[in-house]
Design a protein around this motif. Structure first.
Motif, short mmCIF file in Angstrom:
data_model
loop_
_atom_site.label_atom_id
_atom_site.label_comp_id
_atom_site.label_asym_id
_atom_site.label_seq_id
_atom_site.Cartn_x
_atom_site.Cartn_y
_atom_site.Cartn_z
N ALA A 140 -4.94 -0.63 5.35
CA ALA A 140 -4.19 -1.56 4.51
C ALA A 140 -4.99 -1.86 3.24
O ALA A 140 -6.17 -2.19 3.30
CB ALA A 140 -3.92 -2.85 5.28
N GLY A 141 -4.34 -1.72 2.11
CA GLY A 141 -5.01 -1.97 0.83
C GLY A 141 -5.67 -0.77 0.22
O GLY A 141 -6.17 -0.83 -0.93
N VAL A 142 -5.72 0.37 0.93
CA VAL A 142 -6.29 1.60 0.37
C VAL A 142 -5.20 2.31 -0.42
O VAL A 142 -4.26 2.86 0.16
CB VAL A 142 -6.85 2.51 1.49
N THR B 247 0.83 -1.21 0.00
CA THR B 247 0.00 0.00 0.00
C THR B 247 0.86 1.26 0.00
O THR B 247 0.58 2.22 -0.73
CB THR B 247 -0.93 -0.01 1.22
N LEU B 248 1.92 1.27 0.80
CA LEU B 248 2.78 2.46 0.90
C LEU B 248 3.45 2.79 -0.43
O LEU B 248 3.68 3.97 -0.75
CB LEU B 248 3.84 2.24 1.98
N ARG B 249 3.76 1.74 -1.21
CA ARG B 249 4.45 1.97 -2.49
C ARG B 249 3.50 2.24 -3.65
O ARG B 249 3.94 2.55 -4.76
CB ARG B 249 5.32 0.75 -2.83
N SER B 250 2.21 2.13 -3.40
CA SER B 250 1.25 2.25 -4.51
C SER B 250 1.09 3.68 -5.01
O SER B 250 0.67 3.90 -6.14
CB SER B 250 -0.12 1.71 -4.07
N ASP B 251 1.44 4.65 -4.16
CA ASP B 251 1.33 6.06 -4.56
C ASP B 251 2.40 6.83 -3.79
O ASP B 251 2.53 6.66 -2.57
CB ASP B 251 -0.07 6.60 -4.23
N PRO B 252 3.19 7.69 -4.45
CA PRO B 252 4.29 8.38 -3.77
C PRO B 252 3.84 9.30 -2.63
O PRO B 252 4.63 9.63 -1.75
CB PRO B 252 4.96 9.19 -4.90
N SER B 253 2.59 9.72 -2.63
CA SER B 253 2.12 10.63 -1.58
C SER B 253 1.59 9.90 -0.35
O SER B 253 1.38 10.51 0.70
CB SER B 253 1.02 11.55 -2.13
#
Length: 621
Positions: free
Chosen positions: A364-366, A331-337
């Motif tokens: 988690a998963g968002v 999840t943390l790596r899915s969007d840089p922000s």
């Protein structure tokens, strides 16, 4: 002149004796080598016989060789290599002799080996004498102190410093009682679990390490029952105790000569160790230890703890680390922000581990940055309106509740009917959800489908950290429970929202006969748990709308239940025999769909006749 002659004679005599001894090292070398060989074979046989006996008892997994036996076996093993060297060297010098091995070519070598052989004979004789003590009647092994049951733990972050301080106190000679205090959800239980598990790893050789959950609705009988199971007092002995004093005496007789560690979790008031049968640590010269957790600092003073430690909230860095762990790398790596947004959300959790775990699991998963921003806004606004710290924490925890659907919310709130730290059987819980029509209002689903739906809700609540597994072996007795802070939050939600549907369901803890249950006209569910002595059902017999009745009673149960005409679910757990009147009156409960009876006489043959018209029946025959 005579005196001088006497001195010279003594010196000459000592010299001759010494010379003879030194000469025997050479002259008796062959004899000593043969004698050493025979005696070593005898000693080795003695060692192998003892080793076999020791391994037989150790293979049971319940016994361990005594230190005395272990030390003797190691001594025998240690001299084995020395004897081999002497035998090799002896054979070599004997081959170098002439005149049929009577005349040594090298006296120095013969003397050196002969001296070694003579000394080794003395060692072997001594070990053989010591080994004869280990006869069939000699205690060669002792019972292994039971290892602490390893407790499942959440991720441990930020507890290393306080753990080391507490552990140092455990090792102190003049410290017996240690108190850990701090607000709910801060990690006191996690810290105590880490201590429990470390006691098993570091092997401080406590005879007993006992974990007991006390909780707000503490019950001395229940606590003593847990302790007696942990120290091995069997049911037969326990059942013959006529009162609490006799039970305490049984526990005391076991623990007074032992080194033990008692870990009491979630205490809300002082507990008298003597009433429980637990010797005060000072009686064992502080070899035994009592550790406890509490939200209330004054409990530490009441317990006269020699050491007290406050479990603080995490640092911002630790809080962010724990939150990241629960959100997950994917999840943390899915969007840089998202990492920055996650850090911001972690701050809203007041650095409280429980809040970080619950909210982090919910996120988690968002993988949408917009969804994160919306969630942070909701979390911030609800926290700002809360009047005090506890309510602020509830507002944070409620974030995970708000992400449930309506059915999941109702099922979650239902779990708060059970007392703190109560282990709830999963299948029984789903049965109740079904009869409450949470899982299907019009009952168009099959029973199998509803069970599947119930299982999915259980998993959702566990993944959201709103429920936690206790026993998860897929058996009939698979259980879950609520963290006490989560339960407090559920009760706060029900009260704050004036949830009238929830208010129709009543839970009464530690009920006794002198209490009167107010007859709420709309009550549909009544849970009576941990009841003492005798329970008379007169107070609830006119609850015409009552659909679910769950009773756990330690004593007798009697009364007229014919008036409970709407009852669909009845579960009774009792340690006594069910009265004939109670069993006969079951025939009038024509709407009953689920029945579970756990008592001494559930094998009564007439039960089948009484209950034969019920569409669904679960009675343990």
């Amino acid at each position: 002149m005579d005196e001088a002659g006497g001195i010279i004679w003594d010196i000459t005599k000592c010299f001759c004796v010494g010379a003879k001894k030194e000469g025997d090292y050479i002259c008796k070398l062959e004899e000593n080598l043969e004698l050493l060989k025979d005696k070593w074979e005898d000693l080795r046989s003695m060692k192998e016989d003892l080793k076999t006996r020791v391994e037989e008892v150790e293979n049971t997994g319940q016994m361990q060789r005594t230190h005395e036996v272990d030390r003797w076996l190691k001594k025998v093993d240690d001299i084995q290599q020395e004897i081999i060297v002497i035998q090799v060297e002896g054979a070599k010098v004997m081959q170098d002799r002439c005149l049929s091995k009577y005349c040594p070519k090298n006296c120095m070598s013969n003397h050196r080996v002969g001296k070694k052989a003579a000394k080794m004979l003395v060692n072997v004789d001594q070990l053989a004498t010591d080994g004869k003590r280990f006869s069939e009647n000699f205690k060669i092994a002792h019972t292994i102190p039971p290892k602490p049951i390893e407790m499942p733990q959440d991720e441990v972050v930020g507890l290393d410093l306080i753990f080391n301080k507490v552990w140092k106190s455990i090792e102190e000679e003049n410290v017996g009682i240690i108190g850990l205090h701090g607000m709910g959800g801060v990690g006191k239980t996690t810290l105590l679990k880490k201590i429990n598990n470390e006691l098993g790893k570091r092997r401080l050789e406590f005879n007993f390490v006992m974990w007991v959950v006390v909780s707000k609705e503490s019950n001395l009988n229940s606590i003593m029952d847990k302790i007696r199971n942990l120290v091995g007092i069997d049911d037969g002995i326990w059942s013959h105790c006529n009162n609490q004093d006799e039970k305490a005496a049984k526990i005391y007789s076991v623990l007074k000569q032992k080194k033990f560690a008692l870990l009491l979790d979630d205490m809300w008031d002082e507990m008298d160790l003597k009433l429980m049968g637990v010797p005060h640590p000072r009686e064992t010269n502080f070899q035994s230890k009592v550790l406890f957790t509490t939200r209330l600092k004054n409990v530490c003073a009441k317990m006269q703890a020699e050491r007290t430690f406050k479990v603080e909230t995490l640092t911002e860095e630790e809080a962010t680390k724990l939150f990241y762990m629960k959100v997950g790398e994917d999840t943390l790596r899915s969007d840089p922000s998202i990492p920055k947004l996650a850090e911001k959300m972690a701050k809203e959790c007041k650095r409280l581990p429980l809040a970080l775990i619950v909210v982090g699991s919910a996120m988690a998963g968002v993988k949408s940055a917009e969804a994160w921003e919306h969630s942070i806004k909701n979390l911030t606004s609800s926290s700002l309106t809360a009047p005090d710290l506890e309510k602020k924490v509830f507002s944070v925890l409620k974030f995970s509740y708000d992400r449930l659907d309506e059915v999941q919310k109702r099922c979650f709130l239902y779990c708060a009917l059970y007392p703190e730290d109560c282990e709830i059987r999963v299948l029984n819980l789903i049965d109740k959800w079904m009869l409450e029509k949470f899982l299907c209002k019009d009952m168009t689903k099959s029973v199998q489908d509803m069970y599947g739906h119930g299982e999915s809700i259980i998993e959702k609540l566990k993944l959201s950290c709103l429920l936690e597994s206790v026993e998860d072996d897929l058996s009939m007795f698979r259980t879950v429970k609520m963290h006490d802070m989560i339960r407090d939050m559920a009760l706060w939600i029900a009260h704050d929202q004036e949830n009238m549907e929830f208010m129709q369901r009543i839970s009464i803890m530690n009920y006794w006969e002198s209490q009167k249950i107010r007859d709420p006209p709309n009550a549909t569910t009544v849970v009576l748990l941990k009841i003492n002595d005798v329970l008379c059902l007169e107070d609830i017999k006119y609850m015409k709308r009552l659909k679910v009745l769950d009773i756990q009673v330690r004593g007798r149960l009697f009364g007229d239940i014919r008036g409970l005409v709407s009852l669909e679910y009845l579960s009774v757990v009792t340690t006594h025999i069910l009265e004939a009147e109670f069993l006969n009156n079951l025939r009038y409960l024509t709407n009953l769909k689920f029945l579970s009876l756990e008592a001494f006489n559930t094998r009564c043959p007439f039960l089948l006749g009484v209950l034969s018209s019920l569409p669904r029946l679960r009675v343990p025959f």
